[in-house]
Structures are given as C-alpha cells and as structure tokens.
Design a protein around this motif. Sequence first.
Motif, PDB file in Angstrom:
ATOM      1  N   ALA A 216     -26.050 -20.054  39.431  1.00 24.29           N
ATOM      2  CA  ALA A 216     -26.332 -20.910  38.707  1.00 24.29           C
ATOM      3  C   ALA A 216     -26.616 -20.663  37.468  1.00 24.29           C
ATOM      4  O   ALA A 216     -28.322 -21.579  37.580  1.00 24.29           O
ATOM      5  CB  ALA A 216     -25.138 -21.530  38.942  1.00 24.29           C
ATOM      6  N   VAL A 217     -27.325 -20.574  35.911  1.00 20.52           N
ATOM      7  CA  VAL A 217     -28.222 -21.084  35.849  1.00 20.52           C
ATOM      8  C   VAL A 217     -27.642 -21.481  34.315  1.00 20.52           C
ATOM      9  O   VAL A 217     -26.806 -20.564  33.838  1.00 20.52           O
ATOM     10  CB  VAL A 217     -29.236 -19.009  34.791  1.00 20.52           C
ATOM     11  N   ASN A 218     -28.572 -22.519  33.694  1.00 21.66           N
ATOM     12  CA  ASN A 218     -28.017 -23.915  32.968  1.00 21.66           C
ATOM     13  C   ASN A 218     -28.860 -23.625  31.704  1.00 21.66           C
ATOM     14  O   ASN A 218     -30.734 -23.432  31.674  1.00 21.66           O
ATOM     15  CB  ASN A 218     -27.898 -24.540  33.271  1.00 21.66           C
ATOM     16  N   PRO A 219     -28.334 -24.279  30.312  1.00 22.27           N
ATOM     17  CA  PRO A 219     -29.940 -24.777  29.434  1.00 22.27           C
ATOM     18  C   PRO A 219     -31.783 -25.369  30.648  1.00 22.27           C
ATOM     19  O   PRO A 219     -30.888 -26.506  31.126  1.00 22.27           O
ATOM     20  CB  PRO A 219     -29.374 -25.226  28.757  1.00 22.27           C
ATOM     21  N   GLY A 220     -31.953 -25.409  30.059  1.00 19.20           N
ATOM     22  CA  GLY A 220     -33.587 -25.246  30.741  1.00 19.20           C
ATOM     23  C   GLY A 220     -33.907 -24.577  32.032  1.00 19.20           C
ATOM     24  O   GLY A 220     -35.179 -24.507  32.052  1.00 19.20           O
ATOM     25  N   ASN A 221     -33.081 -23.740  32.398  1.00 21.40           N
ATOM     26  CA  ASN A 221     -33.737 -22.791  33.482  1.00 21.40           C
ATOM     27  C   ASN A 221     -34.646 -21.393  32.791  1.00 21.40           C
ATOM     28  O   ASN A 221     -34.894 -20.877  33.265  1.00 21.40           O
ATOM     29  CB  ASN A 221     -32.579 -21.991  34.271  1.00 21.40           C
ATOM     30  N   THR A 241     -24.191 -15.938  29.028  1.00 21.72           N
ATOM     31  CA  THR A 241     -23.424 -15.604  27.471  1.00 21.72           C
ATOM     32  C   THR A 241     -22.613 -16.345  28.271  1.00 21.72           C
ATOM     33  O   THR A 241     -21.981 -16.107  28.704  1.00 21.72           O
ATOM     34  CB  THR A 241     -22.931 -14.211  27.703  1.00 21.72           C
ATOM     35  N   SER A 242     -21.562 -17.389  27.558  1.00 28.39           N
ATOM     36  CA  SER A 242     -21.047 -18.025  26.926  1.00 28.39           C
ATOM     37  C   SER A 242     -20.626 -19.086  25.885  1.00 28.39           C
ATOM     38  O   SER A 242     -21.315 -18.889  25.074  1.00 28.39           O
ATOM     39  CB  SER A 242     -22.086 -19.525  27.808  1.00 28.39           C
ATOM     40  N   GLN A 243     -19.649 -19.101  26.380  1.00 28.74           N
ATOM     41  CA  GLN A 243     -18.464 -19.483  24.978  1.00 28.74           C
ATOM     42  C   GLN A 243     -18.907 -21.170  24.650  1.00 28.74           C
ATOM     43  O   GLN A 243     -18.808 -22.080  23.685  1.00 28.74           O
ATOM     44  CB  GLN A 243     -17.209 -19.271  24.882  1.00 28.74           C
ATOM     45  N   THR A 244     -19.354 -21.579  25.943  1.00 25.85           N
ATOM     46  CA  THR A 244     -19.781 -23.193  26.199  1.00 25.85           C
ATOM     47  C   THR A 244     -20.911 -23.690  25.095  1.00 25.85           C
ATOM     48  O   THR A 244     -21.499 -24.904  25.333  1.00 25.85           O
ATOM     49  CB  THR A 244     -19.022 -24.036  27.093  1.00 25.85           C
ATOM     50  N   GLY A 245     -21.802 -22.612  25.461  1.00 25.83           N
ATOM     51  CA  GLY A 245     -23.377 -22.813  26.173  1.00 25.83           C
ATOM     52  C   GLY A 245     -23.446 -23.204  27.399  1.00 25.83           C
ATOM     53  O   GLY A 245     -25.143 -23.198  27.758  1.00 25.83           O
ATOM     54  N   SER A 246     -22.942 -23.373  28.691  1.00 24.97           N
ATOM     55  CA  SER A 246     -23.078 -23.543  28.995  1.00 24.97           C
ATOM     56  C   SER A 246     -23.236 -22.324  30.572  1.00 24.97           C
ATOM     57  O   SER A 246     -22.004 -21.331  30.254  1.00 24.97           O
ATOM     58  CB  SER A 246     -22.483 -24.536  30.083  1.00 24.97           C
ATOM     59  N   TYR A 247     -23.158 -22.458  31.941  1.00 22.59           N
ATOM     60  CA  TYR A 247     -23.231 -20.987  33.200  1.00 22.59           C
ATOM     61  C   TYR A 247     -21.596 -20.849  33.859  1.00 22.59           C
ATOM     62  O   TYR A 247     -20.844 -21.612  33.063  1.00 22.59           O
ATOM     63  CB  TYR A 247     -23.823 -21.665  34.203  1.00 22.59           C
ATOM     64  N   VAL A 248     -20.910 -19.683  33.177  1.00 26.98           N
ATOM     65  CA  VAL A 248     -19.723 -19.178  33.435  1.00 26.98           C
ATOM     66  C   VAL A 248     -19.128 -18.198  34.446  1.00 26.98           C
ATOM     67  O   VAL A 248     -18.760 -17.702  34.430  1.00 26.98           O
ATOM     68  CB  VAL A 248     -18.912 -18.345  32.051  1.00 26.98           C
TER      69      VAL A 248
END
Length: 461
Positions: A216-221, A241-248
């Motif tokens: 899992a990698v999210n904004p800030g990683n 790559t995500s439609q929500t901007g967070s990890y998918v």
Amino acid sequence: MKRTASLFLVALFAGAITLGTYKLVFEKNIIAYTSQEQTPFLKTSNTPTNTANFGDADFTIAAEKTVNAVVHVKNMTVGKSNSISGFFYGFESNQRPQIGSGSGVIISADGYIVTNNHVIDKSEKLEVVLNNNKSYEAEIIGADSNSDIALLKIEVEEPLPYLIFGDSDGTRIGEWVLAVGNPFNLTSTVTAGIVSAKARSISSRTNQSFIQTDAAVNPGNSGGALVNTNGELIGINTAITSQTGSYVGYSFAVPSNIANKVVSDLLEFGRVQKGILGISAANVNSPFAQQEGLDEIDGVYVAGIEEGSGADDAGIEEGDIIKQVDNVKVRKFSELTGYLSAKRPGDIVNVAVERNGKSITTEVILKKQLTVQLPIMGLTVKDLSENDEKIYDTNKGVKITSVPERYNDYGLRDKVIVKVDDNDIDNIEDAKNQFSKISRYGRTSITLLGKNGERERIIFQ
C-alpha cells in the motif's frame, strides 16, 4: 424430575462429543508455525531474500532498519492568491506559503538523501524531519525529471542510519517487499506486499521502467523506500494509478539500479549521463504493428537505427528483434530501456538479436544521447555530425530530424537551427534549454540554415 435429569445428562453428553470431535478434526488444521530465525542486515546486493509464504516471513529486522533511514520531506513553495481586485485593478497579488509533503531515504551516514523530483519541485525551502523528530534544512544537490529522482544533503553532527542500494535487476516477481514512508503525514508507516511485475511502463509518453508492487502506497509515500526482506533498498516509491487519488491495489517504484546510477551521475557530473543504444522500437499497439503481427513478437522489434549511434556502428539492422542484453532477457521495450537506464556513455553491452531466424550477438558501445524532442514545439533535433558540418558549412547548431504534423508545411525537416531569438544554439542541450523558455503566447524567432548555407528566419507566434 427424573425426566429432567435424564434430558440434562443427554445434552451434556452430546456437547462433550461435539467439542471433542471439533478438537480432533478441525482445530489441528489451523495451527501456524512462525519461524523465529532473524534475517541479518547484510551490506550486499546479491543476498537471497525471503520468498517463503507469509506465515514464515519475518519483516521485523528489515522494518527496524528502514524506518530510521526514511525521512519526512517538507517542501515550502510560495503561491499567489488571485483576488478579484487584483484581477480587475492590477494590484500585486499576495504571496502565501504552501507546504507539500513527501518522503526520502538516507543513503549515507553523512546526510545524503534520495527522493522524488516531484517531491522537491519548485521548492523555496526544504525541511527534512528524521524519525527521531530532529529537523534539518536540506540543500538540493541535483535532480532529474526524466527518472523523477532528486538528491538532497543535510548537515548533521552525528552519523545517521542509512540504507544500501540492492540489485533491483535481481528482484523476482512474488518476492516480499516493504514500503516505508509518510502517507497522509503519518510518520514512518510500514506496509508489506509482493513484487507484482517488473519493467512496468505506466505512460505511453515516456519509456520509464518501474517495479510494480501491491504494498500500500498513498499520497506522502512518494520518495520513500521499497526494501526487500534483507533491508536493502530496491526501489524509490513514486506513483500510483487511481481514480480516487489513493491506493487501489498497486503502486510503482523507480528501480534501485536506476536511482543509484542517477545519484552517482548527479554527484560526479551534476547531471545524468545517459548511455543510448540508438534504436527506435515499433509501437506494438499501432494498427500497422498488429496487422504485421509485431504485437506478438517476444522481444523488441527494431523499427529504426539512429545514424552514428552505437547500434549503427555495431551493425544492428532494421527488422532485427532484440532478445537479450547482457544476461537480461528482453521481451518488451520497457525491459530494454529499464536496463539501459543504469548505463553511461562508453559502457559496452552485449546485444543478442534474431535476424531472419538466426541468432546474432554483438558488442555495442553506448553513446551519449544524440537526439532530443524540444519542448513547446515538439521538434526532434540532433547534434551535427562531421558530415553535417561540411554540408551546412557550420560547426554549431542542431539538425531537425522530425517535425510534428502541424509544422509539415514549414519545410523544417533537415534544416539546422542556429539561433532562437538572439541566443546561439551550439548543441541539443542549448536547444532544449532555449525552447523551454518559449512562451506559448509570445513571438519566437528561429534562425535556420539550409544545405547550401542559406540562412532564413521564421517567426512563430
């Protein structure tokens, strides 16, 4: 009363039978054995990593080593507030600080830190916060937008914990990895996953090669560490790559071999030295490629050879299929570019190609980049060869080798750019720099030379 006692005894006996059957048949199947053997932190890039099942994997040593070597990078930029009065009356807009957040990895005891270029881009001030909450102002040593790697330096009083670069070419699909960073400003967060794919390309506009994982990698990683179970740095977490901007479910990291080479170049030369093979590959997704069956080829189909390149000198031909470079098998273009991204001009590689059903292996000396696509206008230009200098009667300028369709009627192909406005153009680096300054809304004067030395000036606006 006797009837009640009998029913109670029957129920008690039945319960005992049920419990005993469960213990005997089912419970023994859910016992898990966890290995207590600890994996040492070894300073080597060839150490086999733990690829056992999840129940046997021990991530504690790798996590302990990594969290103290991963830092929080804070990027302060100055933004402008666009007020209504400023828009109508021309008042100077107020400036206000904006703080972006990312991660970085300490790679030396004296304070060198690798991160993503997009983490530090346009910074006015950079702050690095260690895992022990100590804060330092950071200096940018260098950055490369193509690989999205940047190198920072902080001045420290005591040696810092750091990570060594592992061999990303040696990672295997299915291998356990840890991602460590600061998602959502949460300091030193560790997530686990496996290597899902290697040499993954995520954009048709670039030839970058990424390690794909399901850690899992999210904004800030961004800019944080991807490590194997030995605690070796095998990637710099960069994108999702995500439609929500967070990890998918999947994330992407710059392989450590590429990051290590970029860092070395920035320290030694101040900019990245790219070793180019000098071929263009067929776009396997094009209708022509599919019609010709090129999309089914196991390897890289050579669609063109750059004049004067290493591939040209080595005798590689159009129509060859590149199957292997050194000891690395090549099945797609991103695998080829990923391996070569860790090479410099002057390096020698062994290229195995298939030609008319025969296997041929040849040595290729990689050369510096000969062509570049210029910003704004999209012209492709190259440095002048000795033959070009004779034909155009000049030793300065860049030759236009390809033009976008919108400029086809200008007759630009095969002409030499010698000036942009009043600035001389000596080579492709000059051209790239000057074209990056062109405004889309202004006027630009380009001075060109024809094959007989005739000079012309074209105004673009």
